[in-house]
Motif scaffolding. Sequence first.
Motif, PDB file in Angstrom:
ATOM      1  N   VAL A 147      -2.251  -7.791  -6.715  1.00 31.67           N
ATOM      2  CA  VAL A 147      -1.331  -6.961  -7.565  1.00 31.67           C
ATOM      3  C   VAL A 147      -0.011  -7.483  -7.284  1.00 31.67           C
ATOM      4  CG1 VAL A 147      -2.466  -4.857  -7.677  1.00 31.67           C
ATOM      5  CG2 VAL A 147      -0.826  -5.111  -5.486  1.00 31.67           C
ATOM      6  N   ASN A 148       0.370  -8.416  -6.210  1.00 32.50           N
ATOM      7  CA  ASN A 148       1.465  -9.159  -6.137  1.00 32.50           C
ATOM      8  C   ASN A 148       1.612 -10.564  -6.664  1.00 32.50           C
ATOM      9  OD1 ASN A 148       3.430  -7.046  -4.270  1.00 32.50           O
ATOM     10  ND2 ASN A 148       1.346  -7.533  -3.031  1.00 32.50           N
ATOM     11  N   GLY A 149       0.383 -10.949  -6.787  1.00 34.91           N
ATOM     12  CA  GLY A 149       0.491 -12.540  -7.268  1.00 34.91           C
ATOM     13  C   GLY A 149       1.092 -13.341  -6.244  1.00 34.91           C
ATOM     14  N   LEU A 150       0.467 -13.188  -4.926  1.00 41.32           N
ATOM     15  CA  LEU A 150       0.888 -13.849  -3.814  1.00 41.32           C
ATOM     16  C   LEU A 150       0.553 -15.236  -4.091  1.00 41.32           C
ATOM     17  CD1 LEU A 150      -0.133 -11.261  -0.903  1.00 41.32           C
ATOM     18  CD2 LEU A 150       2.159 -11.481  -2.077  1.00 41.32           C
ATOM     19  N   THR A 151       1.493 -15.992  -3.320  1.00 40.27           N
ATOM     20  CA  THR A 151       1.131 -17.565  -3.447  1.00 40.27           C
ATOM     21  C   THR A 151       0.832 -18.144  -2.033  1.00 40.27           C
ATOM     22  OG1 THR A 151       3.482 -18.087  -2.855  1.00 40.27           O
ATOM     23  CG2 THR A 151       2.901 -18.001  -5.176  1.00 40.27           C
ATOM     24  N   GLU A 152       1.190 -17.218  -0.745  1.00 36.55           N
ATOM     25  CA  GLU A 152       0.664 -17.454   0.489  1.00 36.55           C
ATOM     26  C   GLU A 152       0.830 -16.461   1.249  1.00 36.55           C
ATOM     27  OE1 GLU A 152       3.885 -20.087   2.336  1.00 36.55           O
ATOM     28  OE2 GLU A 152       4.233 -19.922   0.034  1.00 36.55           O
ATOM     29  N   LEU A 173       0.918  -1.380  -0.079  1.00 32.27           N
ATOM     30  CA  LEU A 173      -0.196  -0.089   0.090  1.00 32.27           C
ATOM     31  C   LEU A 173       0.843   1.503  -0.038  1.00 32.27           C
ATOM     32  CD1 LEU A 173      -2.657  -1.160   2.669  1.00 32.27           C
ATOM     33  CD2 LEU A 173      -2.786  -1.057  -0.044  1.00 32.27           C
ATOM     34  N   LEU A 174       2.349   1.106  -0.036  1.00 32.26           N
ATOM     35  CA  LEU A 174       3.018   2.251  -0.014  1.00 32.26           C
ATOM     36  C   LEU A 174       3.687   2.244  -1.474  1.00 32.26           C
ATOM     37  CD1 LEU A 174       4.927   2.217   3.286  1.00 32.26           C
ATOM     38  CD2 LEU A 174       3.175   3.922   2.663  1.00 32.26           C
ATOM     39  N   ASP A 175       3.252   1.374  -2.255  1.00 33.67           N
ATOM     40  CA  ASP A 175       4.082   1.201  -3.700  1.00 33.67           C
ATOM     41  C   ASP A 175       3.644   2.706  -4.535  1.00 33.67           C
ATOM     42  OD1 ASP A 175       5.005  -1.045  -5.840  1.00 33.67           O
ATOM     43  OD2 ASP A 175       3.406   0.452  -6.712  1.00 33.67           O
ATOM     44  N   LEU A 176       4.578   3.029  -5.182  1.00 37.13           N
ATOM     45  CA  LEU A 176       4.239   4.410  -5.853  1.00 37.13           C
ATOM     46  C   LEU A 176       3.217   4.074  -6.989  1.00 37.13           C
ATOM     47  CD1 LEU A 176       5.285   6.984  -6.728  1.00 37.13           C
ATOM     48  CD2 LEU A 176       7.002   6.004  -8.259  1.00 37.13           C
ATOM     49  N   ASP A 177       2.969   3.132  -7.654  1.00 42.44           N
ATOM     50  CA  ASP A 177       1.932   2.803  -8.668  1.00 42.44           C
ATOM     51  C   ASP A 177       0.542   2.309  -7.804  1.00 42.44           C
ATOM     52  OD1 ASP A 177       2.696   3.005 -11.692  1.00 42.44           O
ATOM     53  OD2 ASP A 177       4.428   2.650 -10.168  1.00 42.44           O
ATOM     54  N   HIS A 178       0.884   1.453  -6.826  1.00 44.45           N
ATOM     55  CA  HIS A 178      -0.489   0.644  -6.508  1.00 44.45           C
ATOM     56  C   HIS A 178      -0.676   0.832  -5.122  1.00 44.45           C
ATOM     57  CE1 HIS A 178      -0.134  -1.720 -10.057  1.00 44.45           C
ATOM     58  NE2 HIS A 178       1.344  -1.957  -9.930  1.00 44.45           N
ATOM     59  N   GLY A 179      -0.119   1.873  -4.657  1.00 41.42           N
ATOM     60  CA  GLY A 179      -0.346   2.194  -3.100  1.00 41.42           C
ATOM     61  C   GLY A 179      -1.473   3.347  -3.087  1.00 41.42           C
ATOM     62  N   THR A 180      -1.435   3.782  -1.856  1.00 38.77           N
ATOM     63  CA  THR A 180      -2.638   4.835  -1.448  1.00 38.77           C
ATOM     64  C   THR A 180      -1.897   6.252  -1.909  1.00 38.77           C
ATOM     65  OG1 THR A 180      -1.666   4.730   0.937  1.00 38.77           O
ATOM     66  CG2 THR A 180      -3.728   3.736   0.237  1.00 38.77           C
ATOM     67  N   TYR A 181      -1.385   6.547  -3.077  1.00 39.85           N
ATOM     68  CA  TYR A 181      -0.926   7.630  -3.924  1.00 39.85           C
ATOM     69  C   TYR A 181      -1.874   8.812  -3.405  1.00 39.85           C
ATOM     70  CZ  TYR A 181       1.403  10.327  -7.309  1.00 39.85           C
ATOM     71  OH  TYR A 181       2.231  11.378  -7.896  1.00 39.85           O
ATOM     72  N   PRO A 182      -1.114  10.097  -2.987  1.00 38.83           N
ATOM     73  CA  PRO A 182       0.116  10.185  -3.196  1.00 38.83           C
ATOM     74  C   PRO A 182       0.957   9.779  -1.714  1.00 38.83           C
ATOM     75  CG  PRO A 182      -1.184  12.175  -2.557  1.00 38.83           C
ATOM     76  CD  PRO A 182      -2.132  11.280  -2.641  1.00 38.83           C
ATOM     77  N   PHE A 183       0.053   9.235  -0.681  1.00 40.60           N
ATOM     78  CA  PHE A 183       0.520   8.990   0.265  1.00 40.60           C
ATOM     79  C   PHE A 183       1.530   7.431   0.377  1.00 40.60           C
ATOM     80  CE2 PHE A 183      -2.905  11.649   1.398  1.00 40.60           C
ATOM     81  CZ  PHE A 183      -2.132  12.678   2.035  1.00 40.60           C
ATOM     82  N   VAL A 184       2.448   7.232  -0.541  1.00 40.47           N
ATOM     83  CA  VAL A 184       3.277   6.314  -0.761  1.00 40.47           C
ATOM     84  C   VAL A 184       4.816   6.497  -0.783  1.00 40.47           C
ATOM     85  CG1 VAL A 184       1.419   5.426  -2.154  1.00 40.47           C
ATOM     86  CG2 VAL A 184       3.205   6.978  -3.081  1.00 40.47           C
ATOM     87  N   THR A 185       5.599   5.779  -0.829  1.00 44.59           N
ATOM     88  CA  THR A 185       7.051   5.944  -1.165  1.00 44.59           C
ATOM     89  C   THR A 185       7.346   6.055  -2.664  1.00 44.59           C
ATOM     90  OG1 THR A 185       9.196   5.354  -0.437  1.00 44.59           O
ATOM     91  CG2 THR A 185       7.868   3.616  -1.035  1.00 44.59           C
ATOM     92  N   SER A 186       8.350   6.296  -2.863  1.00 42.67           N
ATOM     93  CA  SER A 186       8.995   6.584  -4.431  1.00 42.67           C
ATOM     94  C   SER A 186       9.284   5.427  -5.316  1.00 42.67           C
ATOM     95  CB  SER A 186       9.886   7.813  -4.430  1.00 42.67           C
ATOM     96  OG  SER A 186       9.369   8.681  -4.019  1.00 42.67           O
TER      97      SER A 186
END
Length: 429
Positions: free
Chosen positions: A326-331, A228-241
């Motif tokens: 968005v990550n394709g998590l397996t577990e 949720l801090l991902d520049l594209d997939h997070g809570t923009y603009p409250f994200v990292t770069s």
Amino acid sequence: MTLNMVIGAQWGDEGKGRVVDLLAAEADFVARYSGGDNAGHTVTVGEQTFKLHLIPSGVIQPHTVGLLGNGMVINPIVLLEEMEKLRQAGVVINPERVRISYAAHVITPGHLALDKAREMARGDEKIGTTQRGIGPAYNDKTARGGIRMETVLSQETFADAIEANIEKVNRQLTSLYGTPPLDAHAVAQEYAGYARTLAPYVGDVSGMLAEALESDQSVLAEGAQGTLLDLDHGTYPFVTSSTPTAPGVLVGLGVGVGKVGRVLGVTKAFQTRVGEGPFPTEVFGDAAIRLRGTGENPWDEFGTTTGRPRRVGWLDGVLLRYAARVNGLTELVITKLDILSALDPLRICTGYRVNGDRLENLPLGPSDLSPFEPVYEELPGWEEDIMGVQAWENLPPQARAYIQRIEELVGLPVNLISVGPERDQIVQR
Ligand code: GDP
Ligand code: IMO
Ligand code: MG
């Protein structure tokens, strides 16, 4: 062999360091691929607690090699201090054990000053950054004006690059932010010394990983920050770069897609966040103190990097499903289940309500969560202290039901459940 990934599934601080330390027992290489010393990863082994900001947590396991990938931004002062601290704690740190990608970027004092000045200028709209110069360093990288780690191979070139960077930053500091300029020449001289010390550590991380993955060695990617801090997939603009999500592993290490194995998403049994930005399931008052702690335990919710109290709330199943997607998590790996002991009832957010409608998923991603009201499901809690439990069967039935409800909501198995900060405080199913 394979590339396994440990990814933060929330807003960071999920306990990734603790999980990486555990899984590193089976890995030959452990690699950071994104972010910089905005990260703070805690590893507890017996009496010793390590707080790592740049060097992968996996180096606490003595057989591993730690890699700092091209996707990272590196503050040389912080890195050298961290190396020294680890050595004092008995961890072997030398160029055989730690390698830095030639293509990682350098954070300068100019980036730190700009991070602070920009946050000040934003006033009430501040991001609440860690003020480690992360955003400005990535700005320079994408504007094709950054300094890469390969520059340290020549002290003179490095000093010139640093001086030019500070002069450029000074123009912004003085004209845009009314902040006093830095002494470019003095900073450059100081940094020339760091270049000499760091040069032997610089190498071709992507090439090393290609070789490792072609042979029978295994690689563990250590996420920093969270989905949720991902520049594209997070809570923009409250994200990292940067890109803490799984695709960032490939870009940030220079590895192709073919070797990916497990993609583990780490989530706390509840929700936390440091810094500004939306947080639908946030709680306040006594409930918040109960989840956060008051600072007397080392694991209480105060930032590892900044010491700021973390905001806390109930587990958000909508955002966790989104992270899985968005990550394709397996577990999933669930941490801090022990914190929920003696809380009754427990709540999980299973959907959002907006204008009378119920949503299971986010219509436009997580940038604007303000219209949504969480829909909670209540589950019975348990009284027992579970910090000593190591077998699934020995968890209270209510705790097992809580985990099973998360599996159902997210559609992923939970194979590892952490019930304390120490290496062996883990339930492996
Ligand atoms: P990271 O940034 O994802 O590596 O997480 P941090 O290290 O910033 O924050 C996690 C905190 O929780 C650290 O203080 C850990 O020692 C602690 N921790 C991790 N797992 C557990 C757990 O299962 N129970 C408890 N009580 N503490 C944990
Ligand atoms: P680890 O790896 C929690 C947050 C900051 C701020 C936003 C932007 O320990 O999980 P930045 O300095 O990156 O420009 O700040 O991101 N943030 C983190 N929050 N854990 C982290 O790392 C974080 N790294 C950055 O609080 O809201
Ligand atoms: Mg952290």
